[in-house]
Design a protein around this motif. Structure first.
Motif, PDB file in Angstrom:
ATOM      1  N   LEU A   1       0.826  -1.210   0.000  1.00  0.00           N
ATOM      2  CA  LEU A   1       0.000   0.000   0.000  1.00  0.00           C
ATOM      3  C   LEU A   1       0.862   1.263   0.000  1.00  0.00           C
ATOM      4  CD1 LEU A   1      -2.843  -1.027   2.478  1.00  0.00           C
ATOM      5  CD2 LEU A   1      -2.897  -0.999  -0.002  1.00  0.00           C
ATOM      6  N   LEU A   2       1.952   1.237   0.726  1.00  0.00           N
ATOM      7  CA  LEU A   2       2.855   2.390   0.780  1.00  0.00           C
ATOM      8  C   LEU A   2       3.352   2.758  -0.611  1.00  0.00           C
ATOM      9  CD1 LEU A   2       4.675   4.397   2.369  1.00  0.00           C
ATOM     10  CD2 LEU A   2       6.349   2.557   2.557  1.00  0.00           C
ATOM     11  N   PHE A   3       3.891   1.774  -1.338  1.00  0.00           N
ATOM     12  CA  PHE A   3       4.456   2.066  -2.653  1.00  0.00           C
ATOM     13  C   PHE A   3       3.388   2.151  -3.741  1.00  0.00           C
ATOM     14  CE2 PHE A   3       8.287   0.829  -0.432  1.00  0.00           C
ATOM     15  CZ  PHE A   3       9.210   1.736  -0.934  1.00  0.00           C
ATOM     16  N   ALA A   4       2.235   1.533  -3.518  1.00  0.00           N
ATOM     17  CA  ALA A   4       1.137   1.683  -4.479  1.00  0.00           C
ATOM     18  C   ALA A   4       0.645   3.126  -4.492  1.00  0.00           C
ATOM     19  CB  ALA A   4      -0.010   0.734  -4.125  1.00  0.00           C
ATOM     20  N   ILE A   5       0.523   3.710  -3.311  1.00  0.00           N
ATOM     21  CA  ILE A   5       0.096   5.105  -3.222  1.00  0.00           C
ATOM     22  C   ILE A   5       1.127   6.015  -3.888  1.00  0.00           C
ATOM     23  CG2 ILE A   5      -0.316   7.026  -1.635  1.00  0.00           C
ATOM     24  CD1 ILE A   5      -1.515   4.984   0.300  1.00  0.00           C
TER      25      ILE A   5
ATOM     26  N   MET B   1       8.446  12.813  -3.747  1.00  0.00           N
ATOM     27  CA  MET B   1       8.444  12.056  -2.496  1.00  0.00           C
ATOM     28  C   MET B   1       7.871  12.892  -1.354  1.00  0.00           C
ATOM     29  SD  MET B   1       9.247   9.051  -1.301  1.00  0.00           S
ATOM     30  CE  MET B   1      10.506   8.356  -2.366  1.00  0.00           C
ATOM     31  N   ALA B   2       8.292  14.147  -1.262  1.00  0.00           N
ATOM     32  CA  ALA B   2       7.810  15.017  -0.184  1.00  0.00           C
ATOM     33  C   ALA B   2       6.317  15.307  -0.331  1.00  0.00           C
ATOM     34  CB  ALA B   2       8.612  16.318  -0.195  1.00  0.00           C
TER      35      ALA B   2
ATOM     36  N   ALA C   1       1.042   8.574   2.087  1.00  0.00           N
ATOM     37  CA  ALA C   1       1.461   7.175   2.037  1.00  0.00           C
ATOM     38  C   ALA C   1       1.804   6.641   3.422  1.00  0.00           C
ATOM     39  CB  ALA C   1       2.662   7.026   1.104  1.00  0.00           C
ATOM     40  N   LEU C   2       2.508   7.426   4.208  1.00  0.00           N
ATOM     41  CA  LEU C   2       2.920   6.971   5.533  1.00  0.00           C
ATOM     42  C   LEU C   2       1.739   6.869   6.493  1.00  0.00           C
ATOM     43  CD1 LEU C   2       6.297   8.886   6.021  1.00  0.00           C
ATOM     44  CD2 LEU C   2       5.976   6.432   5.693  1.00  0.00           C
ATOM     45  N   SER C   3       0.751   7.754   6.341  1.00  0.00           N
ATOM     46  CA  SER C   3      -0.416   7.680   7.230  1.00  0.00           C
ATOM     47  C   SER C   3      -1.193   6.394   6.994  1.00  0.00           C
ATOM     48  CB  SER C   3      -1.326   8.896   7.015  1.00  0.00           C
ATOM     49  OG  SER C   3      -1.908   8.876   5.718  1.00  0.00           O
ATOM     50  N   VAL C   4      -1.310   5.988   5.728  1.00  0.00           N
ATOM     51  CA  VAL C   4      -2.001   4.735   5.413  1.00  0.00           C
ATOM     52  C   VAL C   4      -1.186   3.550   5.914  1.00  0.00           C
ATOM     53  CG1 VAL C   4      -2.819   3.237   3.562  1.00  0.00           C
ATOM     54  CG2 VAL C   4      -3.186   5.688   3.427  1.00  0.00           C
ATOM     55  N   ALA C   5       0.123   3.550   5.644  1.00  0.00           N
ATOM     56  CA  ALA C   5       0.975   2.445   6.090  1.00  0.00           C
ATOM     57  C   ALA C   5       0.956   2.318   7.606  1.00  0.00           C
ATOM     58  CB  ALA C   5       2.411   2.661   5.591  1.00  0.00           C
TER      59      ALA C   5
ATOM     60  N   VAL D   1     -10.095  -4.341   8.284  1.00  0.00           N
ATOM     61  CA  VAL D   1      -9.722  -4.493   6.870  1.00  0.00           C
ATOM     62  C   VAL D   1      -8.755  -3.367   6.497  1.00  0.00           C
ATOM     63  CG1 VAL D   1     -10.549  -4.547   4.494  1.00  0.00           C
ATOM     64  CG2 VAL D   1     -11.921  -5.585   6.311  1.00  0.00           C
ATOM     65  N   PRO D   2      -7.492  -3.681   6.215  1.00  0.00           N
ATOM     66  CA  PRO D   2      -6.499  -2.639   5.933  1.00  0.00           C
ATOM     67  C   PRO D   2      -6.871  -1.719   4.774  1.00  0.00           C
ATOM     68  CG  PRO D   2      -5.419  -4.742   6.302  1.00  0.00           C
ATOM     69  CD  PRO D   2      -6.892  -5.027   6.219  1.00  0.00           C
ATOM     70  N   SER D   3      -7.441  -2.275   3.705  1.00  0.00           N
ATOM     71  CA  SER D   3      -7.720  -1.458   2.520  1.00  0.00           C
ATOM     72  C   SER D   3      -8.784  -0.392   2.779  1.00  0.00           C
ATOM     73  CB  SER D   3      -8.160  -2.350   1.350  1.00  0.00           C
ATOM     74  OG  SER D   3      -9.331  -3.079   1.678  1.00  0.00           O
ATOM     75  N   THR D   4      -9.573  -0.562   3.849  1.00  0.00           N
ATOM     76  CA  THR D   4     -10.575   0.452   4.191  1.00  0.00           C
ATOM     77  C   THR D   4      -9.907   1.793   4.472  1.00  0.00           C
ATOM     78  OG1 THR D   4     -12.037  -1.225   5.138  1.00  0.00           O
ATOM     79  CG2 THR D   4     -12.438   1.047   5.784  1.00  0.00           C
ATOM     80  N   TYR D   5      -8.801   1.743   5.201  1.00  0.00           N
ATOM     81  CA  TYR D   5      -8.084   2.977   5.530  1.00  0.00           C
ATOM     82  C   TYR D   5      -7.445   3.586   4.282  1.00  0.00           C
ATOM     83  CZ  TYR D   5      -8.736   1.019  10.155  1.00  0.00           C
ATOM     84  OH  TYR D   5      -9.307   0.473  11.286  1.00  0.00           O
ATOM     85  N   LEU D   6      -7.070   2.733   3.353  1.00  0.00           N
ATOM     86  CA  LEU D   6      -6.534   3.244   2.090  1.00  0.00           C
ATOM     87  C   LEU D   6      -7.595   4.033   1.347  1.00  0.00           C
ATOM     88  CD1 LEU D   6      -4.384   3.308  -0.184  1.00  0.00           C
ATOM     89  CD2 LEU D   6      -5.372   1.165  -1.017  1.00  0.00           C
TER      90      LEU D   6
END
Length: 428
Positions: free
Chosen positions: A63-67, A278-279, A285-289, A386-391
């Protein structure tokens, strides 16, 4: 006692989230740790949390790198032609937009991966919602409803678990569910139409929705980052990534990591541009991870303490013995709360075999109970486990609590519709 602790944890978590007293990540970590310590599980707590995080680590990396990858592709303008085509098709009509969201989600969900579906659909549709002034909660609601139905595909997860747990094939479990899924999708289209009509009327009276969060995946495009000359290369790279995902050539997290690095170098060869990208997206990305790893701790403690198994057994135990011949209907009804409060692994590998054994004594075939257990999937994706919910909520820039309140009644409606359809068609 374990059952009480489990439901206590869930209730406290839901209250704190719904009342917005804690962020999801802090609630996911602090509440189970506190309850486990009070219950005397302190000496084993570290190992439980480590196991939970290990199980979910690859999902978090993915999820981190997908975002980061899809955010970069949005910055390059890869999805702009798609958005323009959709915009021409729907015009300035919120009803067509919501119906288009349901159809697009259904089609993209054929890959069976909820995370990639959320990223692709939100990336394509959120700019459209912003232009028309539609509440983003409508987007997350429709996407999750359609995703919940399509999650029943054999390669989506739950159905594969049912087949593995009961040692049955897709012809016994999935094929009879196809008409039920079709009826479920029709229900989602009806909901999309209703929500679209509501938004059209609201916009006419109150004006366009403007309180969009800056954390959404589709922010304002930076002209300096657009790469129109590289659109075909970016499309080829994205399609290659999807092929890798569908054929399971490499772990998805690793594939996204490599693809992001390649895309960064191709589109932004200058170091300062890579740092800018990246910035720009690191926070989202980090909030989801972070929430994903928090969910790992939550489920790790639930599993390690035996709380999750106890919750499921207790809920089964409250069914009167005289209702045994209605076990398939009871299984379908209870699958809604059980798949909401438990992980799919805990339910399908821990609870369903017990239900199937009970059904065997009563002369109820295992395949009927297996299909009945899938009815709750229409509401499962709303679960805080469910992790993807937060995504999804992070990509759309909405709060999980707001999404839960807005979507819950429609998700329960999906389960009711599927249950009625399954009974009427004799599927369960």
């Amino acid at each position: 006692m374990l059952t009480f602790l489990g439901f206590l944890m869930i209730v406290i978590f839901m209250l704190l989230i719904m009342l917005k007293k804690m962020t999801p990540i802090t609630a996911l970590v602090i509440i189970p740790v506190t309850v486990a310590l009070l219950a005397g599980f302190g000496p084993d707590l570290g190992e439980m949390m480590k196991n939970g995080v290990k199980e979910i680590a690859l999902t978090g990396v993915m999820l981190l790198f997908a975002i980061l990858y899809f955010s970069l592709m949005i910055d390059t303008g890869l999805f702009e032609p798609l958005v323009n085509i959709i915009l021409k098709a729907v015009g300035d009509n919120p009803v067509k937009t919501t119906l288009g969201t349901a159809i697009l989600t259904t089609l993209v969900s054929l890959d069976g991966d909820g995370s990639s579906t959320y990223i692709i659909v939100v990336a394509a549709m959120l700019p459209l919602y912003k232009k028309q002034g539609i509440n983003p909660l409508v987007l997350t609601c429709i996407v999750m409803l359609a995703g919940g139905i399509m999650n029943i595909l054999p390669w989506g997860g739950p159905t594969a678990r049912v087949m593995s747990s009961l040692k049955l094939g897709h012809t016994e479990i999935f094929v009879p569910m196809i008409p039920i899924m079709a009826i479920g999708i029709c229900w989602v289209l009806i909901v999309a139409y209703i929500l679209g009509v509501r938004e059209k009327r609201r916009i006419a009276k109150q004006g366009k929705f403007k309180k969009y969060a800056n954390t959404g995946i589709a922010g304002d495009l930076d002209p300096a980052l657009l790469r129109p000359k590289l659109i075909w290369i970016n499309l080829l790279l994205t399609l290659s990534l999807l092929v890798v995902m569908i054929l399971d050539i490499a772990p998805l997290g690793i594939a996204f990591m490599v693809a992001f690095c390649i895309a960064s170098v191709i589109n932004y060869p200058k170091l300062k541009d890579q740092q800018k990208i990246m910035a720009k997206h690191a926070g989202n990305a980090l909030s989801v991870a972070g929430m994903i790893f928090g969910a790992g701790i939550f489920t790790g403690i639930l599993n390690g303490t035996g709380i999750m198994q106890a919750m499921g057994n207790s809920m089964i135990g409250i069914v009167p013995k005289g209702w045994g011949m209605q076990l398939s209907i009871i299984t379908a009804i209870f699958s809604v709360p059980l798949t909401f409060f438990l992980t799919n692994d805990a339910y399908y590998f821990g609870i369903l075999p017990i239900v199937a054994a009970t059904g065997h004594k009563l002369g109820i075939p295992a395949d009927i109970l297996g299909r009945a257990s899938l009815v709750g999937q229409a509401s499962h994706l709303l679960s805080p486990l469910v992790p993807s919910t937060y995504l999804l909520v992070s990509l759309a820039g909405v709060h999980y609590a707001d999404h839960l309140r807005y979507t819950l009644k429609w998700a329960i409606g999906s389960s009711v519709v599927m249950l009625l359809a399954a009974v009427m068609l004799g599927t369960i």
